[in-house]
Design an enzyme around this catalytic site. Structure first.
Site, PDB file in Angstrom:
ATOM      1  N   LYS A 143       4.844   9.431   8.359  1.00  9.06           N
ATOM      2  CA  LYS A 143       4.777   8.916   9.735  1.00  9.06           C
ATOM      3  C   LYS A 143       5.862   9.504  10.649  1.00  9.06           C
ATOM      4  O   LYS A 143       5.786  10.668  11.042  1.00  9.06           O
ATOM      5  CB  LYS A 143       4.789   7.383   9.707  1.00  9.06           C
ATOM      6  CG  LYS A 143       3.578   6.812   8.921  1.00  9.06           C
ATOM      7  CD  LYS A 143       3.604   5.305   8.812  1.00  9.06           C
ATOM      8  CE  LYS A 143       2.565   4.803   7.838  1.00  9.06           C
ATOM      9  NZ  LYS A 143       1.207   4.755   8.407  1.00  9.06           N
TER      10      LYS A 143
ATOM     11  N   ASP B 115       9.324   2.786  -0.933  1.00  5.76           N
ATOM     12  CA  ASP B 115       8.328   3.458  -0.104  1.00  5.76           C
ATOM     13  C   ASP B 115       8.667   3.155   1.358  1.00  5.76           C
ATOM     14  O   ASP B 115       8.335   2.084   1.874  1.00  5.76           O
ATOM     15  CB  ASP B 115       6.923   2.953  -0.467  1.00  5.76           C
ATOM     16  CG  ASP B 115       5.871   3.515   0.470  1.00  5.76           C
ATOM     17  OD1 ASP B 115       4.671   3.275   0.218  1.00  5.76           O
ATOM     18  OD2 ASP B 115       6.242   4.173   1.466  1.00  5.76           O
TER      19      ASP B 115
ATOM     20  N   TYR C 163       0.860  -1.184   0.000  1.00  6.54           N
ATOM     21  CA  TYR C 163       0.000   0.000   0.000  1.00  6.54           C
ATOM     22  C   TYR C 163       0.896   1.233   0.000  1.00  6.54           C
ATOM     23  O   TYR C 163       1.830   1.336   0.788  1.00  6.54           O
ATOM     24  CB  TYR C 163      -0.881  -0.006   1.243  1.00  6.54           C
ATOM     25  CG  TYR C 163      -1.783   1.206   1.402  1.00  6.54           C
ATOM     26  CD1 TYR C 163      -1.552   2.141   2.409  1.00  6.54           C
ATOM     27  CD2 TYR C 163      -2.872   1.414   0.556  1.00  6.54           C
ATOM     28  CE1 TYR C 163      -2.377   3.251   2.562  1.00  6.54           C
ATOM     29  CE2 TYR C 163      -3.707   2.521   0.714  1.00  6.54           C
ATOM     30  CZ  TYR C 163      -3.446   3.435   1.715  1.00  6.54           C
ATOM     31  OH  TYR C 163      -4.263   4.541   1.859  1.00  6.54           O
TER      32      TYR C 163
HETATM   33  P1  KE4 Z   1      -0.590   8.328   4.434  1.00 11.06           P
HETATM   34  O1  KE4 Z   1      -1.160   9.020   3.227  1.00 11.06           O
HETATM   35  O2  KE4 Z   1      -1.638   7.482   5.169  1.00 11.06           O
HETATM   36  O3  KE4 Z   1       0.188   9.232   5.371  1.00 11.06           O
HETATM   37  O4  KE4 Z   1       0.526   7.277   3.929  1.00 11.06           O
HETATM   38  C1  KE4 Z   1       0.163   6.296   2.980  1.00 11.06           C
HETATM   39  C2  KE4 Z   1       1.122   5.142   3.097  1.00 11.06           C
HETATM   40  C3  KE4 Z   1       2.127   5.024   2.157  1.00 11.06           C
HETATM   41  N1  KE4 Z   1       3.023   4.010   2.216  1.00 11.06           N
HETATM   42  C4  KE4 Z   1       2.953   3.091   3.208  1.00 11.06           C
HETATM   43  C5  KE4 Z   1       3.969   1.980   3.244  1.00 11.06           C
HETATM   44  C6  KE4 Z   1       1.942   3.166   4.193  1.00 11.06           C
HETATM   45  O5  KE4 Z   1       1.881   2.221   5.171  1.00 11.06           O
HETATM   46  C7  KE4 Z   1       1.012   4.215   4.141  1.00 11.06           C
HETATM   47  C8  KE4 Z   1      -0.112   4.353   5.160  1.00 11.06           C
HETATM   48  N2  KE4 Z   1      -0.204   3.316   6.134  1.00 11.06           N
HETATM   49  C9  KE4 Z   1      -1.502   3.091   6.697  1.00 11.06           C
HETATM   50  C10 KE4 Z   1      -1.406   1.879   7.633  1.00 11.06           C
HETATM   51  N3  KE4 Z   1      -1.301   0.663   6.924  1.00 11.06           N
HETATM   52  C11 KE4 Z   1      -2.027   4.304   7.395  1.00 11.06           C
HETATM   53  C12 KE4 Z   1      -3.234   4.064   8.258  1.00 11.06           C
HETATM   54  C13 KE4 Z   1      -4.482   4.536   7.601  1.00 11.06           C
HETATM   55  O6  KE4 Z   1      -4.673   4.326   6.384  1.00 11.06           O
HETATM   56  O7  KE4 Z   1      -5.281   5.127   8.356  1.00 11.06           O
END
Ligand code: KE4
Length: 427
Positions: free
Chosen positions: A267, A239, A144
């Site tokens: 994060k 990523d 993701y």
């Molecule tokens: P954000 O747009 O949520 O800040 O980041 C996206 C993203 C990109 N790359 C990786 C490897 C990620 O894990 C994420 C976001 N992670 C999720 C948890 N699996 C955030 C939690 C959520 O979607 O509320």
């Protein structure tokens, strides 16, 4: 257990916010029940709206690596807020955090700050396409990279078929440029390059995957991707939104000594405030506006409060041995959970690296999305709710990694292991 106040708040939230949450995973759809509403947090603990204390194993999905309300970070934000919260003009602190991040992460000369991991990954792909003049990307099933259209794609059948949208609103035109491979399957990637010769701008990968539980790259897999990108003139995008500044100062590039062309962050880099970033060597970053033609922008990018939180966080991490301390605590937790679940007789496997860990109720190794997907979700649901009743908060989905924070003590870990032993008997 019904959380009375949280459930009341959830009813109110659903009237004005879709699903009652601002991000779907928070709604407990994967585990059932109403989500827990948190009132405040300090160190390793969450305090929910029903007055319960929970030991936190998601750390806001990664950012709170030093524990909640970490004083140097909070003080930096308070101090900054009193001097104005946003200017839409360059500020010195953006240069300070950029210099520090570049000093910590191998292989990057310049960094651009944005407001989320999604924005970082979306922008990195656009930059790779602009730099290479090519349109297709390869991503991996189960990885993701945020909710940008190019990433919300499932594979069609066969390794060389174009992707197809897995969310309404993503067009077929977008989907055709995203090719999917299986994680840890280098042959799959080779096939895609051969079937789309000269058309692939980049591979984007979570170098340690955290969105199908925690899944480690097989020996030689990342180096194999590096070699394939070099052979085919494509860029390798790591990523590191989850792994950056969590698994090591320099993230997976440092830990596994493999170099990416572009690295994305989120994060931890924001210390709990909205920050994403993407970085690369000068030759690539010079293509980015206003220096080059690849456009990317943001009103709140480099926001002073977010930069203050991020700079305080990275400064703490740069001057500490927290990564070693976290790895030891996570190993201790792993061993304790392993013994507790073995004694309970339930079928499970545990994946762990650094301060990332996940429990899969599946037979055999979990090395990709397919092997993660066969996990017994009914057992996971009982496990999640059983631990919640014992005051332990883990990720409300089997497709997530847990994230330890360094405020968690060995007493907390023992309490957690005891809870796993108790819940394990009910599975
Ligand atoms: P954000 O747009 O949520 O800040 O980041 C996206 C993203 C990109 N790359 C990786 C490897 C990620 O894990 C994420 C976001 N992670 C999720 C948890 N699996 C955030 C939690 C959520 O979607 O509320």
């Amino acid at each position: 257990m019904i959380y009375k106040r949280s459930s009341e708040l959830f009813v109110a939230a659903q009237k004005v916010i879709p699903g009652g949450v601002n991000s779907p995973v928070r709604a407990f759809k994967s585990v059932g029940g109403d989500p827990v509403f948190v009132k405040e947090a300090k160190g390793a603990y969450l305090y929910d709206e029903d007055g319960r204390r929970l030991i936190d194993y998601i750390a806001s999905w990664g950012p709170m690596i030093l524990g909640h309300a970490h004083k140097p970070v909070v003080d930096a934000v308070i101090e900054k807020a009193q001097k104005g919260t946003s200017f839409g003009m360059p500020t010195e602190i953006e240069t300070k955090i950029a210099e520090l991040a570049i000093s910590m992460v191998p292989g990057i000369d310049k960094i651009r700050f944005v407001n989320s991991g999604t924005e970082a990954c979306m922008s990195a792909v656009r930059l790779a396409r602009g730099f290479s003049g090519r349109e297709k990307i390869i991503k991996f099933a189960g990885c993701y990279h945020g909710h940008s259209d190019s990433f919300l794609i499932q594979a069609g059948s066969g390794a060389v078929t174009f992707g197809s949208p897995n969310s309404p609103g993503v067009t077929a035109g977008t989907a055709k440029d995203t090719l999917l491979a299986d994680y840890n399957n280098l042959d799959n990637v080779k096939e895609l390059f051969e079937a789309n010769s000269g058309e692939i701008a980049a591979i984007i990968i979570e170098p340690v995957a955290g969105n199908m539980g925690c899944i480690l790259p097989a020996e030689g897999f990342l180096q194999g991707l590096r070699e394939l990108c070099d052979a085919h003139g494509a860029l390798l995008i790591f990523d590191e939104v989850m792994t950056g500044f969590r698994l090591a100062k320099g993230g997976v590039q440092e830990l596994m000594d493999v170099r990416a062309d572009i690295v994305t962050f989120g994060k931890v880099i924001g210390g709990g405030l909205p920050v994403g970033a993407f970085a690369a060597r000068t030759e690539i970053m010079s293509h980015l506006a206003p220096e080059g033609p690849v456009y990317q922008a943001g009103t709140l990018s480099g926001n002073p409060l977010a930069m203050a939180a991020g700079l305080a966080m990275l400064t703490e991490l740069n001057n500490s041995d927290v990564f070693e301390s976290l790895a030891k605590k996570t190993e201790y937790l792993h061993k304790g959970i392993d013994k507790a679940l073995t004694d309970s007789g339930v079928t499970f496997t545990i994946n762990r690296i650094g301060s990332m860990i996940s429990v899969h109720f599946a037979e055999g190794a979990v090395t990709d999305f397919k092997s993660a997907a066969v996990g017994d979700n009914d057992t996971f649901k009982k496990f999640f709710h059983g631990l919640l009743e014992e005051g332990i908060y883990i990720a409300p989905s089997a497709y997530e990694s847990w994230f330890l924070n360094d405020a968690v003590s060995y007493e907390d870990l023992d309490e957690t292991i005891a809870a796993v032993a108790k819940v394990g008997k009910t599975l």
